[in-house]
Every structure is written in C-alpha cells, then in structure tokens.
Design an enzyme around this catalytic site. Structure first.
Site, PDB file in Angstrom:
ATOM      1  N   LYS A 295     -12.715 -10.699  -5.016  1.00 25.01           N
ATOM      2  CA  LYS A 295     -14.240 -10.378  -5.012  1.00 25.01           C
ATOM      3  C   LYS A 295     -14.308  -8.856  -5.143  1.00 25.01           C
ATOM      4  O   LYS A 295     -15.342  -8.380  -5.511  1.00 25.01           O
ATOM      5  CB  LYS A 295     -15.013 -10.808  -3.879  1.00 25.01           C
ATOM      6  CG  LYS A 295     -14.539 -10.349  -2.637  1.00 25.01           C
ATOM      7  CD  LYS A 295     -15.322 -11.095  -1.691  1.00 25.01           C
ATOM      8  CE  LYS A 295     -14.393 -11.989  -0.497  1.00 25.01           C
ATOM      9  NZ  LYS A 295     -13.435 -11.418  -0.078  1.00 25.01           N
TER      10      LYS A 295
ATOM     11  N   LYS B  11       0.928  -1.115  -0.009  1.00 25.43           N
ATOM     12  CA  LYS B  11       0.017   0.028   0.065  1.00 25.43           C
ATOM     13  C   LYS B  11       0.924   1.068  -0.006  1.00 25.43           C
ATOM     14  O   LYS B  11       0.566   2.155  -0.639  1.00 25.43           O
ATOM     15  CB  LYS B  11      -0.935  -0.187   1.271  1.00 25.43           C
ATOM     16  CG  LYS B  11      -1.878   0.917   1.263  1.00 25.43           C
ATOM     17  CD  LYS B  11      -3.423   0.510   0.749  1.00 25.43           C
ATOM     18  CE  LYS B  11      -4.206   1.756   0.791  1.00 25.43           C
ATOM     19  NZ  LYS B  11      -5.371   1.216   0.053  1.00 25.43           N
TER      20      LYS B  11
ATOM     21  N   LYS C  48      -4.447 -13.099  -8.663  1.00 25.06           N
ATOM     22  CA  LYS C  48      -5.552 -13.648  -8.072  1.00 25.06           C
ATOM     23  C   LYS C  48      -7.007 -13.130  -8.455  1.00 25.06           C
ATOM     24  O   LYS C  48      -7.240 -12.014  -8.394  1.00 25.06           O
ATOM     25  CB  LYS C  48      -5.266 -13.841  -6.498  1.00 25.06           C
ATOM     26  CG  LYS C  48      -6.316 -14.395  -5.617  1.00 25.06           C
ATOM     27  CD  LYS C  48      -5.710 -14.286  -4.105  1.00 25.06           C
ATOM     28  CE  LYS C  48      -6.255 -13.152  -3.541  1.00 25.06           C
ATOM     29  NZ  LYS C  48      -6.993 -13.266  -2.117  1.00 25.06           N
TER      30      LYS C  48
HETATM   31  N1  AQP Z   1      -8.526 -16.589  -5.908  1.00 25.43           N
HETATM   32  C1  AQP Z   1      -8.581 -17.097  -5.039  1.00 25.43           C
HETATM   33  N2  AQP Z   1      -8.251 -18.753  -5.124  1.00 25.43           N
HETATM   34  C2  AQP Z   1      -8.019 -19.635  -4.008  1.00 25.43           C
HETATM   35  N3  AQP Z   1      -8.457 -18.905  -2.792  1.00 25.43           N
HETATM   36  C3  AQP Z   1      -8.725 -17.737  -2.672  1.00 25.43           C
HETATM   37  N4  AQP Z   1      -9.243 -17.231  -1.487  1.00 25.43           N
HETATM   38  C4  AQP Z   1      -9.592 -15.672  -1.895  1.00 25.43           C
HETATM   39  N5  AQP Z   1      -9.443 -15.669  -3.224  1.00 25.43           N
HETATM   40  C5  AQP Z   1      -9.002 -16.889  -3.702  1.00 25.43           C
HETATM   41  C6  AQP Z   1      -9.301 -17.611  -0.320  1.00 25.43           C
HETATM   42  O1  AQP Z   1     -10.573 -17.508   0.481  1.00 25.43           O
HETATM   43  C7  AQP Z   1     -10.660 -17.152   1.688  1.00 25.43           C
HETATM   44  C8  AQP Z   1     -11.248 -15.823   2.278  1.00 25.43           C
HETATM   45  O2  AQP Z   1     -10.734 -14.933   1.451  1.00 25.43           O
HETATM   46  P1  AQP Z   1     -10.822 -13.550   1.874  1.00 25.43           P
HETATM   47  O3  AQP Z   1     -12.406 -12.994   1.754  1.00 25.43           O
HETATM   48  O4  AQP Z   1     -10.894 -13.259   3.767  1.00 25.43           O
HETATM   49  O5  AQP Z   1      -9.684 -12.491   1.589  1.00 25.43           O
HETATM   50  P2  AQP Z   1      -9.099 -12.329   0.209  1.00 25.43           P
HETATM   51  O6  AQP Z   1      -7.960 -13.502   0.153  1.00 25.43           O
HETATM   52  O7  AQP Z   1      -8.397 -11.089   0.051  1.00 25.43           O
HETATM   53  O8  AQP Z   1     -10.074 -12.636  -0.867  1.00 25.43           O
HETATM   54  P3  AQP Z   1     -10.534 -11.861  -1.881  1.00 25.43           P
HETATM   55  O9  AQP Z   1     -11.595 -12.452  -2.900  1.00 25.43           O
HETATM   56  O10 AQP Z   1      -9.305 -11.494  -2.685  1.00 25.43           O
HETATM   57  O11 AQP Z   1     -11.058 -10.376  -1.048  1.00 25.43           O
HETATM   58  P4  AQP Z   1     -10.989  -8.841  -1.428  1.00 25.43           P
HETATM   59  O12 AQP Z   1     -11.157  -8.665  -2.754  1.00 25.43           O
HETATM   60  O13 AQP Z   1     -11.842  -8.250  -0.638  1.00 25.43           O
HETATM   61  O14 AQP Z   1      -9.509  -8.611  -0.768  1.00 25.43           O
HETATM   62  C9  AQP Z   1      -9.059 -17.261   2.127  1.00 25.43           C
HETATM   63  O15 AQP Z   1      -8.816 -18.362   2.656  1.00 25.43           O
HETATM   64  C10 AQP Z   1      -8.459 -17.081   0.767  1.00 25.43           C
HETATM   65  O16 AQP Z   1      -7.066 -17.700   0.679  1.00 25.43           O
END
Ligand code: AQP
Length: 342
Positions: A208, A117, A205
């Site tokens: 969401k 960041k 990756k």
């Molecule tokens: N693309 C992915 N492939 C595999 N695992 C994933 N996880 C997230 N994206 C992928 C796993 O989902 C769990 C919950 O994730 P999170 O919501 O706490 O946060 P994150 O990893 O930051 O997921 P996002 O979707 O990328 O959220 P945002 O966009 O809000 O930052 C974790 O076990 C994660 O590894």
C-alpha cells in the site's frame, strides 16, 4: 466445533500507512472473515506501527478509520470479533517498554527488515540516522501479541521471524516469572497463501505504500481505475497463459483470480488454454470490480455514519483494554511493581 470448547485466540492487524490494497484483502482480511467462527479473533489497525515511517497526521487519522471501516465492510463482524485502534489501548506501548528491557540489541539487529534498512542506508554514518522505532518495532509487535495471550498469528513466510522473536521473549519471561505469564504464540501459515504482487513489478509484493499507484489496486479505487490498472499490468513476452515462475506477471493475475474464486491455479491454467493475455486481463479486472465495488460502497457508508463509527471505536477500545489490563496487571505483580489502587 463443540460449543464448550474454548476457542483459541487469533490476532492480526493492518498498518494504516495507506488505503488497504487487494493484497491486504485477498492475502489477509478475506481469510480472517472465514476464521471468525472458529477462533476468538482480534483484528486491529496498528497506527503505532505506521509511524515507523513518516505520516501526515490528517491522512493517518483518515486511513486508520478506513482500515477499521473496511474490516466491517469485508465481513468482519464486531459482535463476534474484537476490532479496535492500537493507540486507543496504551497497554501496547506499556508492555513494549517492559519487553525492551528483556531483549538484546543483538537479537533486534538480526531482524530482516532492520538489516535491509541498514543495507539500503549504508553501513556507516547513515546507519546512525535510522529511527530507533525501526529497530524496536518487533518488540511492539511482540507486545501486541502477548498482551492478549494470543495462541495463533496468521503470517506469511516473510513474517515468521517476528513470531520467533515473540516466542523467545515470552519463553524468557516465563522462565523468570512463571510459565503462566504469557501464552507462547504459534505462527499459522496459510495452506495456500495468496501473495499478490505489484502489477507493475511482479517480482515484488503489492504494497500500500508503493510509490507507483499503477502497481497497486486499493480498496477505494473506482471501477474504471481498477480496469485501467489491470489492463496496464505488466505481463510477459509470449502468449501462453501459465503459472510458470518465468512469467510472474501472468502468474500474478492467475493468483488474483484464484484468491477471489477460491479455485486452484492449475484449474484456471486449464481453462485459459489457447486464450490470449487480453482475455485474462479483462476477466481479472471484471472479477476485481465485482468483489471490490460492494466493499468500497459499504466502507463509504460506514465512514459517513459517524454515530456508528464512534460507538465501534469506543466499544472496541473498552473491550481491548479490559483484556489487556489483565495481562499488564499480572506482569506488574511478577516484575515487582507496586499495585496501583484506584
Ligand atoms: N501483497 C500482499 N499479498 C498478500 N498479503 C499481503 N499482506 C500485505 N500485502 C500483501 C498482508 O496483509 C496483512 C496486513 O499487512 P500490513 O498492513 O500490516 O503490512 P504489510 O505486510 O507491510 O503490508 P503493505 O501493504 O506492504 O504495507 P506497507 O506498504 O505499509 O509496508 C498482513 O497479514 C500481510 O501479510
């Protein structure tokens, strides 16, 4: 497992920053479903973490409920597993503050997400605008874990640092206040991690909160949307179906199939020998539709059943608070706070 064996506590969560994606499902929730019989599982929706980025209040509420309902729709059984909303258990923020007083600016400055960041926002003046929440959130995460005397946290490679800092802080407090204050957690690394990448940029990756809706498949996408997004997925030049890193788009579609079918990628590569990208895309879309459609329908059913949802939230919050209070009580005693008599 022997019935008398005490199960290890395993904890994880999803951030309700948007509707969960197939990355969250195939990379995390699908595995959690299998873990329910072997571990004392705790899965929750981390709304307090979600507000490290700007959220619209009504959307945050809807997405938090969506996360919880989709847990159940994916097969998490609330009778076996503790599920709840993080903000319903104020002990998370309470413990996070206490941990803040036992941590240094230095160790938080070394956390990758904060460093990224700072890199993005610039080194000088803009750095002053980075939210303190973005700086301190690893301590909230440590509190989430330590509050429930967690043994295991399933994580990917990129999250190992969070477990490391949690272990350091737990050991630090245990050295001062007694070895039985906190269980020191371990990271549980998946043997074969399904890391699902963006359909539009397969070098990052699937997230969401991606601004490009075509990069993600969300658990509430319609069948038509799923098919359209997979058909438009970036593949690579050439026509050979291989999991070679030089073809990240093709590899990602194979990875999605592999996670759905629980089949190794090399077996899929063999099956696709001599076939075209079009076939790979239509098979992947069909498999996704088959697995997401029932989850989407079940989630919508649960969301409509407000009596069930209210009871689920209440029951989860009560059970979680009962467990969390035990740790907080012990922490208060050891630190020197006066016991509160109700
Ligand atoms: N693309 C992915 N492939 C595999 N695992 C994933 N996880 C997230 N994206 C992928 C796993 O989902 C769990 C919950 O994730 P999170 O919501 O706490 O946060 P994150 O990893 O930051 O997921 P996002 O979707 O990328 O959220 P945002 O966009 O809000 O930052 C974790 O076990 C994660 O590894």
């Amino acid at each position: 497992m022997n019935e008398n064996t005490v199960k290890q506590t395993l904890l994880s969560a999803v951030k309700p920053t948007n509707i969960p994606t197939i990355g969250n499902y195939l990379g995390a929730i699908k595995n959690w479903v299998k873990m329910q019989n072997d571990y004392d599982c705790i899965f929750f929706a981390v709304d307090l973490h979600a507000i490290t980025a700007k959220q619209e209040p009504q959307k945050l509420r809807e997405r938090t409920l969506y996360v919880l309902a989709s847990y159940v729709a994916c097969g998490i059984d609330p009778n076996k597993t503790l599920i709840f909303v993080q903000s319903h258990v104020p002990e998370h923020t309470e413990l996070a503050w206490i941990l803040t007083c036992y941590s240094s600016m230095g160790e938080l400055s070394r956390m990758t997400q904060y460093k990224d960041k700072v890199q993005k926002e610039g080194q000088n003046k803009e750095k002053e605008n980075i939210q303190a929440g973005m700086f301190c959130y690893p301590l909230l995460m440590a509190a989430d874990i330590l509050l429930y005397q967690t043994n295991l946290v399933p994580v990917g490679e990129d999250q190992k640092q969070h477990i490391e800092i949690t272990r350091d802080i737990a050991e630090r407090l245990n050295n001062i206040y007694g070895k039985d204050l906190f269980t020191v957690p371990r990271a549980l690394m998946p043997k074969v991690g399904a890391r699902i990448m963006s359909l539009q940029n397969p070098s990052v990756k699937m997230s969401k909160s991606d601004d490009d809706p075509n990069g993600t498949v969300s658990l509430n996408d319609s069948n038509d949307e799923i098919i359209r997004k997979v058909k438009r997925a970036v593949t690579d030049s050439g026509n050979e179906i291989t999991d070679d890193p030089s073809k990240p788009g093709v590899k990602n579609l194979l990875q999605i199939q592999s996670a759905i079918l629980s089949k190794p990628i090399y077996a899929l590569v063999q099956e696709y020998a001599g076939k075209q990208y079009g076939q790979l895309k239509s098979d992947t879309a069909e498999l996704l539709v088959q697995s997401i459609e029932p989850i989407r329908e079940k989630t919508n059913e649960i969301l409509k059943n407000t009596t069930y949802l209210t009871a689920l939230l209440k029951d989860g919050a009560e059970k979680a608070r009962n467990r969390a209070r035990k740790t907080i009580k012990r922490v208060h005693e050891r630190i020197g706070f006066i016991a509160f008599s109700e």
